[in-house]
Scaffold this active site. Structure first.
Site, PDB file in Angstrom:
ATOM      1  N   ASP A 245       0.773  -1.259   0.027  1.00  0.00           N
ATOM      2  CA  ASP A 245       0.062   0.104  -0.041  1.00  0.00           C
ATOM      3  C   ASP A 245       0.954   1.129  -0.008  1.00  0.00           C
ATOM      4  O   ASP A 245       1.533   1.759   1.053  1.00  0.00           O
ATOM      5  CB  ASP A 245      -0.964   0.023   1.218  1.00  0.00           C
ATOM      6  CG  ASP A 245      -1.840   1.256   1.298  1.00  0.00           C
ATOM      7  OD1 ASP A 245      -1.699   2.131   0.647  1.00  0.00           O
ATOM      8  OD2 ASP A 245      -2.597   1.186   2.554  1.00  0.00           O
ATOM      9  N   LYS A 274      -3.722   8.982  -3.919  1.00  0.00           N
ATOM     10  CA  LYS A 274      -3.243  10.304  -3.396  1.00  0.00           C
ATOM     11  C   LYS A 274      -2.550  11.140  -4.436  1.00  0.00           C
ATOM     12  O   LYS A 274      -3.177  12.017  -5.219  1.00  0.00           O
ATOM     13  CB  LYS A 274      -2.361  10.218  -1.849  1.00  0.00           C
ATOM     14  CG  LYS A 274      -3.462   9.890  -0.754  1.00  0.00           C
ATOM     15  CD  LYS A 274      -2.817   9.858   0.520  1.00  0.00           C
ATOM     16  CE  LYS A 274      -3.152   9.487   1.695  1.00  0.00           C
ATOM     17  NZ  LYS A 274      -4.691  10.258   2.279  1.00  0.00           N
TER      18      LYS A 274
END
Length: 428
Positions: A245, A274
């Site tokens: 991740d 993001k």
């Protein structure tokens, strides 16, 4: 923006992790430029959070804005089912080139948390295709992977935002969090808990998932690269795929393009989000190997059973391409290195402060762990009144500024943290 707008927001709009009975007042931002946020009262405040790690090149970047304007004249969105387009093709080509050779199949989605769901579903379907009903995931404590259900299930079950959902979530396997920090000597005992769980449950584990090097909201811990290396060795031994991740850490935040590069290992599945678009618009990607992708495609379903409405959004893909083009100039390396040096120089001395337990620094991340929890309302007010935007939680005051931040602005962020620590009324 009128007073009535502010009151309406306070009364009717639910903000992240906020109460509708006793909401923490929100500060109205009317514009943003570079590393500054402009409030409705005309005050400019320095953003120390990059809008939750995402705005790496600063706000209103001309290259990113140009990409958005150019694309929106053509189309802002088109479905990805049965249709493709150049922005998505270009982006996937760039992502494959940017990441390790093994990762050559890309699934696009619209948020980081969804990219985690996609990765976990991939491995469940992967094992089904191999004739095995594996559904357990092994991870480590103090992790955080998002707010959707599968993502919550692999986030720390006790020390996380999701404890209240524990009885509803799938039960996963949690090893002890690594203790050896990034800069300490490696302690081989760190891997003992993970190894024991792996050996006992290897036949029913669908995959391993963890945040490489930096554990984010779970405590902002930076662990030793050897831990990551040992996990990959163990997982490979038992032929269990590993998900990394990199939603928060990807695209340079730790001083490497991806945090897993600190350990010189390669995941089987990689989740990105993001800052993939430079913090302009939501987008995420899940990359995997052709072996996993083709195994899934040979399953009974004949395809991967997932398809978000805004998957491969052209506007998001176009600006992501522009963002990666900026990164490929490699200016970010010097920018992040300069931030790290300044953090070591000006933030690290806080380790001697009587109310500080630890100071942790890696790349463009600076963390101050306090001995007391912050009073969120009071400390947020203090930061804004002093011209900075920092969003602490629990006992942690941390900054992840845009890579473009000036030396002066970063010093102001640090000095404001120092001043906050000296005000006992800001803590509980």
């Amino acid at each position: 923006m009128s007073q009535s707008d502010t009151f309406f927001d306070y009364k009717h709009i639910w903000h992240p992790y906020a109460s509708m009975i006793h909401p923490i007042p929100c500060y109205t931002v009317i514009s943003a430029k570079g590393f500054y946020l402009k409030l409705k009262n005309g005050k400019n405040i320095i953003d120390g959070m990059s809008s939750w790690w995402s705005v790496i090149h600063g706000y209103n970047h001309p290259v990113l804005n140009k990409a958005l304007k150019k694309q929106i004249k053509k189309m802002s969105h088109v479905m990805f089912g049965g249709i493709t387009h150049l922005p998505a093709i270009t982006l996937c080509r760039k992502l494959i080139k940017l990441t390790p050779e093994k990762l050559d199949c890309v699934f696009l989605s619209d948020s980081g948390s969804v990219s985690i769901e996609v990765a976990m579903k991939m491995l469940i379907q992967y094992w089904q295709a191999l004739g095995q009903k594996r559904k357990l995931f092994l991870t480590v404590r103090n992790g955080y992977h998002g707010d959707t259900f599968a993502a919550m299930s692999v986030s720390d079950p006790e020390n996380s935002l999701h404890k209240i959902y524990n009885n509803l979530l799938p039960k996963q396997l949690f090893a002890d969090a690594p203790v050896s920090s990034f800069y300490q000597d490696w302690n081989i005992n760190d891997i003992a808990s993970f190894k024991k769980i792996m050996e006992k449950n290897s036949f029913k584990i669908a995959g391993v998932i963890l945040e490489p090097i930096v554990q984010g909201v779970g405590g902002m811990n930076f662990y030793h690269p050897m831990y990551l290396k040992e996990i990959k060795i163990l997982s490979d031994h038992y032929s269990i795929p590993v998900i990394f991740d990199e939603i928060a850490t990807g695209f340079g935040r730790t001083g490497k393009m991806f945090a897993f590069e600190h350990a010189d290992v390669v995941p089987d599945i990689l989740c990105l989000g993001k800052s993939i678009t430079g913090g302009t618009i939501t987008l995420a990607a899940t990359l995997t190997s052709r072996h996993i992708a083709e195994t899934i495609s040979k399953s009974k379903a004949g395809c991967f059973m997932h398809g978000p409405t805004y998957m491969g959004n052209p506007l998001a893909c176009a600006v992501a391409n522009a963002n990666i083009k900026i990164l490929q100039t490699n200016q970010w390396k010097k920018q992040v290195s300069n931030i790290e040096k300044q953090l070591f120089k000006n933030l690290l001395p806080l380790i001697n402060h009587p109310y500080v337990i630890d100071v942790r620094i890696l790349g463009a991340i600076g963390v101050v762990e306090c001995s007391r929890s912050v009073n969120m309302f009071l400390i947020q007010k203090f930061f804004v009144e002093n011209g900075v935007w920092i969003r602490p939680f629990k006992k942690l005051i941390y900054i992840v500024p845009p890579y473009t931040i000036s030396t002066y602005a970063l010093k102001k962020l640090i000095n404001t943290i120092i001043n906050a620590l000296n005000k006992t009324e800001l803590f509980t």
